[in-house]
Design an enzyme around this catalytic site. Structure first.
Site, PDB file in Angstrom:
ATOM      1  N   LYS A  77      -4.478  -1.502  -6.161  1.00 60.03           N
ATOM      2  CA  LYS A  77      -3.827  -2.501  -6.671  1.00 60.03           C
ATOM      3  C   LYS A  77      -4.456  -3.490  -7.573  1.00 60.03           C
ATOM      4  O   LYS A  77      -4.264  -3.861  -8.634  1.00 60.03           O
ATOM      5  CB  LYS A  77      -2.843  -3.530  -5.437  1.00 60.03           C
ATOM      6  CG  LYS A  77      -1.908  -2.440  -4.939  1.00 60.03           C
ATOM      7  CD  LYS A  77      -1.319  -3.513  -3.784  1.00 60.03           C
ATOM      8  CE  LYS A  77      -0.180  -2.702  -2.976  1.00 60.03           C
ATOM      9  NZ  LYS A  77       0.151  -3.185  -1.720  1.00 60.03           N
ATOM     10  N   LYS A  93       1.232   4.794  -6.664  1.00 59.44           N
ATOM     11  CA  LYS A  93       0.316   4.083  -7.624  1.00 59.44           C
ATOM     12  C   LYS A  93      -0.869   5.015  -7.801  1.00 59.44           C
ATOM     13  O   LYS A  93      -1.930   4.621  -8.556  1.00 59.44           O
ATOM     14  CB  LYS A  93      -0.142   2.854  -6.865  1.00 59.44           C
ATOM     15  CG  LYS A  93      -0.367   2.741  -5.502  1.00 59.44           C
ATOM     16  CD  LYS A  93      -0.550   1.188  -5.155  1.00 59.44           C
ATOM     17  CE  LYS A  93      -0.103   0.985  -3.789  1.00 59.44           C
ATOM     18  NZ  LYS A  93       0.972   1.175  -3.367  1.00 59.44           N
ATOM     19  N   GLU A 145       1.234   2.493   4.529  1.00 61.77           N
ATOM     20  CA  GLU A 145       1.518   3.818   3.942  1.00 61.77           C
ATOM     21  C   GLU A 145       1.452   4.703   4.880  1.00 61.77           C
ATOM     22  O   GLU A 145       1.041   4.370   6.314  1.00 61.77           O
ATOM     23  CB  GLU A 145       0.075   4.004   3.226  1.00 61.77           C
ATOM     24  CG  GLU A 145      -0.217   3.040   1.864  1.00 61.77           C
ATOM     25  CD  GLU A 145       0.388   3.540   0.854  1.00 61.77           C
ATOM     26  OE1 GLU A 145       0.553   4.673   0.501  1.00 61.77           O
ATOM     27  OE2 GLU A 145       0.860   2.384   0.207  1.00 61.77           O
ATOM     28  N   GLY A 152       8.081  -3.268   1.816  1.00 59.02           N
ATOM     29  CA  GLY A 152       9.550  -3.170   2.340  1.00 59.02           C
ATOM     30  C   GLY A 152      10.229  -2.291   1.427  1.00 59.02           C
ATOM     31  O   GLY A 152      10.236  -2.411   0.395  1.00 59.02           O
TER      32      GLY A 152
END
Ligand code: ADP
Ligand code: ASP
Ligand code: MG
Length: 811
Positions: free
Chosen positions: A678, A575, A663, A792
């Site tokens: 996010k 991201k 992470e 996951g």
């Protein structure tokens, strides 16, 4: 009577020769067998000659290898009763050849005449061996009847004398005659000449035509004339039928399977040509005849190309409306013996572009500049321009006639794949559309066109993957297991053509092996950096390419821009790019839109949950996102859910890491950075201009734990356990839970650790689950809720896989 021609690969080995014998001897009627030199020999003769001429005495090693090869093959294949004679004959030919090489070596000079003499030995030797291998065959030297005359440094056939001589020579024809292809003799001097490289097909057609053969069979190493060169397009397939015109158009544009001048003599006498495979004689091959027979309703029959192209452009406003400019261009080029295979002129007459071979380019510029010197001096015509190192591609088919949309499909396909068309031409006969592209784009162009015109029955996506850790590995396994089903049910072929980890990369156009890629990376991988991998992807220049980023690396995110600019779609689980500066995020999206490729990142938020697509569907359908409330850190949830009397905070963090949720550096989760990223992404997708620094945040772990290395962090974090345990107990007593909530309302953003009671939609949230609440104009009173596994490896991989599939648009 039939003429059979066998190419170099057919006569180059004992295996090939035994097939040749079988094919020839299965014909009861009279046959003429035309043969090439043993495969590779013409090239070797030329290389040896150059070496000898340069005074390099090691030419003898090359010569000796050729001598051995001919004797060995003769011993293996020639009938016992002919062996002595054949050995003697090839021995004396090879002696002559050795003497010529010796002369070239001593004098240090190699004239065209000597070169012609030298290359003739290839066919002269092979024809002796083939004759000796067949029962009751007679050898007839082509130089006695194929006669040439010089023409701009080449030799062209003199038909009057050639036809007369063939008629005489073959008047009382033996049942089986073997003729060396390629070679001829000069009409005036009698010197040995030849018909040009690949030219052995040509005398076969001339013989067939003059002697009214029932058929000309060209036996080679492929199953027939194919939709494209099988050495470039591995799913090219055999074309069952072609008209002479189609065959001519294709081979004139580089389909090496037939030497172009071969078609005309057969066409002239309406003699069918069949292309067959010596090594697979049961396959029917390609039948070429006058009739234009429908072939599976396809508008185009084949694609061919010439990679040796230079475009010469004559341009100037002074050319408009002036009669005779083109006459002068072509007259000038013809006088210098320059062959033009491509012409394009727009109706404005301002520019004429012509395609010539690179070797002819300088001469073409020189003679045209001289011809138009006056106009150039007056400024009526600009200087004659050359653009070397290009390639010309032709799509061919008589069914194209009056079928609208072919050019649209062609150029649309090229455009979508980022291929720039430099010039194009289509004659009014509508059997051929030719166009010029940069040489580097040739392979890709051939692939996309082949796919679009011949294999639209299924689609291919070529995947390059960066990062083969947990997510990447899961993804490749999911692809491996699903490949067959996608092909069967959705006509989609997912081919993984490249993979990299942080140290090494591998690429393979045909697809890397998904069971062994990890070993292959270690064993045969090249040293990798994101830039090296990017360059490898761009230089492969494959159509329908998708770059998949399963890393968390900023450097990898740094290569998206160039990839998108080169029409490679990007699917990112990473991201970093999407949450970096707003302008950069917008730039990537806009490049993707302009280039007609995709930039997808559904798994940036909520792993495989359909959040980003949902927001974008709402907005595209006219809704407005008013508020977003989300618990999107699977890791933090996991940690808060795991914490208990027996599991302190530091242990819960460790467990999240071990379960593969966190992470690589867990502080990115604990500091809220991951949630901020996010939230930024969600807000942007919802249409708000938000930067990470705009997000208000409340840290729940003191600042000092975020300084220093990851190791320091693991050492020191147990210090917070006691105070968290105290707070946890209090919270438990109040019937509340911790949730790290991200919120956006009309563009204002914040993240904070909140205490929620059982009334809150965030209260019941097991494991690493995520919840996203979207309040919109349409979903106002009861916000839309999206809930489920938010972290996951396997659900993230599945989300990435879904993005990849959505590029194929098969839904
Ligand atoms: P030969 O030695 O038999 O004359 P060539 O090498 O001259 O054989 O021609 C056969 C080769 O032509 C094939 O091996 C193939 O690589 C190449 N080729 C190029 N385009 C085509 C095509 N459209 N169809 C079939 N073969 C092609
Ligand atoms: N032997 C010649 C060449 O290699 C002619 C041919 O094979 O057609 O060019
Ligand atoms: Mg050939």
């Amino acid at each position: 009577m039939k003429v059979l021609k066998f190419g170099g690969s057919s006569v180059g080995s004992a295996e090939g020769l035994s097939q040749v014998k079988r094919v020839v001897e299965s014909n009861a009627e009279e046959t003429i067998v035309v043969v090439s030199a043993l495969g590779g020999i013409t090239d070797q003769l030329l290389a040896t000659a150059r070496k000898a001429a340069s005074g390099d005495e090691t030419y003898t090693a090359l010569l000796n290898a050729m001598i051995d090869r001919h004797f060995d093959l003769a011993d293996e294949t020639v009938l016992p009763e002919n062996r002595g004679r054949v050995r003697e004959r090839i021995g004396s030919l090879l002696d002559e050849l050795s003497n010529i090489f010796k002369g070239v070596y001593l004098i240090g000079d190699l004239s065209p005449k000597t070169t012609d003499a030298i290359v003739s030995y290839g066919e002269r030797l092979s024809s002796v061996i083939v004759t000796g291998m067949l029962s009751d065959a007679v050898l007839c030297d082509a130089r006695e009847f194929i006669q040439t005359t010089p023409y701009f440094g080449r030799h062209i056939v003199d038909f009057v004398s050639t036809e007369k001589r063939i008629a005489e020579k073959f008047a009382g024809m033996p049942r089986r005659t073997v003729v060396p292809g390629f070679i001829a003799s000069d009409l005036h001097s009698g010197d040995t000449t030849n018909l040009g490289r690949g030219g052995s097909d040509y005398p076969a057609a001339i013989l067939a035509s003059v002697l009214d053969a029932s058929m000309l069979e060209i036996w080679t190493d492929v199953d027939g004339f194919m939709t494209a060169d099988p050495k470039v397009i591995n799913n090219a397939y055999v074309i069952e039928r072609l008209s002479y015109v189609e065959a001519m158009e294709l081979c004139n544009f580089g389909a090496k399977v037939i030497y172009p001048p071969t078609i005309f003599p057969a066409y002239h006498k309406n003699i069918p040509i069949v292309i067959r495979n010596t090594f697979n004689p049961d396959s029917p091959g390609t039948f070429i005849s006058r009739e234009q027979l429908p072939d599976s309703g396809r508008a185009i029959k084949g694609i061919s190309s010439i990679n040796d192209t230079c475009l010469i452009t004559i341009q100037g406003l002074g050319m408009v409306g002036v009669i005779g400019v083109n006459y002068r261009i072509f007259k000038t080029l013809a006088k210098s013996g320059i062959s033009v295979f491509f012409v394009s002129q727009a109706a404005s007459e301002n520019t004429t572009s012509i395609g010539v071979r690179n070797a002819d380019a300088d001469l073409a510029v020189e003679v045209l500049s001289a011809e138009f010197a006056q106009e150039i001096a007056m400024g009526e015509i600009n200087r004659v321009k050359k653009e070397p190192d290009l390639a010309t591609i032709a799509i061919v088919g008589e069914n194209m006639k009056h079928t609208p949309g072919i050019a649209g499909k062609l150029f649309g396909t090229l455009g979508r794949n980022g291929i720039n068309v430099i010039a194009c031409a289509q004659g009014a006969s509508e059997t051929n559309i030719s166009f010029v592209v940069a040489k580097e784009s040739l392979r890709k162009s051939l692939n996309v066109i082949h796919d679009s015109f011949f294999l639209s029955d299924y689609q291919v996506l070529n995947i390059f993957i960066a990062g083969v850790g947990l997510v990447g590995r899961n993804l490749l396994e999911q692809i491996r297991l699903q490949q067959e089903t996608l092909m069967k049910n959705n006509s989609l072929q997912i081919r993984v053509v490249g993979a990299t980890n942080s140290r090494k990369f591998i690429v393979d156009r045909d697809g890397i092996d998904l069971t062994t890629y990890r070993d292959d990376l270690e064993r045969s991988g090249e040293e990798s950096t994101p830039e090296k991998f990017r360059d490898a992807i761009l230089s492969m220049n494959i159509f329908n390419s998708v770059f998949v980023d399963c890393t968390a690396s900023a450097e990898v995110a740094g290569i998206y821009k160039q990839l998108l600019e080169h029409n490679v779609s990007v699917v990112a689980a990473n991201k970093i790019a999407t949450s970096s500066e707003y302008d950069r995020y917008m730039e990537l999206k806009s490049i993707a839109r302009k280039r007609g490729v995709k930039y997808l990142f559904e798994t940036n938020v909520g792993a495989g949950l359909p959040i980003i697509n949902t927001i974008s569907d709402l907005i595209n359908s006219g809704d407005r996102i008013i508020r977003i409330e989300a618990v999107v850190s699977g890791t933090l949830n996991f940690i808060f859910n795991e914490m208990s009397r027996t599991v302190p905070m530091s242990r819960a963090i460790r467990m999240a890491q071990e379960a593969g949720y966190a992470e690589p550096d867990p502080r990115i989760d604990l500091s809220g950075t991951d949630v901020i990223r996010k939230l930024v992404i969600l807000s942007r997708e919802a249409g708000y201009r938000v930067e990470q620094k705009d997000v208000k945040k409340e840290l729940f772990i003191p600042e000092k734990y975020f300084e220093g290395s990851v190791e320091d962090f693991w050492k020191r974090i147990p210090e917070v356990d006691a105070s968290f345990e105290e707070r946890r107990r209090k919270l438990e007593a109040e019937g509340k839970r911790w949730r790290f909530v991200a919120q956006m309302e009309n563009g204002k953003t914040e993240v904070a650790l909140r205490e929620v009671d059982s009334e809150s939609p965030f209260y019941h949230l097991a494991g690493s689950n995520n919840v996203i609440l979207l309040t919109t104009e349409r979903y106002k009173e009861y916000p839309m809720q999206i809930k489920g596994y938010g972290a996951g490896a396997s659900v993230t991989a599945a989300g990435v896989f879904a993005d990849i599939i959505s590029i194929a648009n098969i839904r």
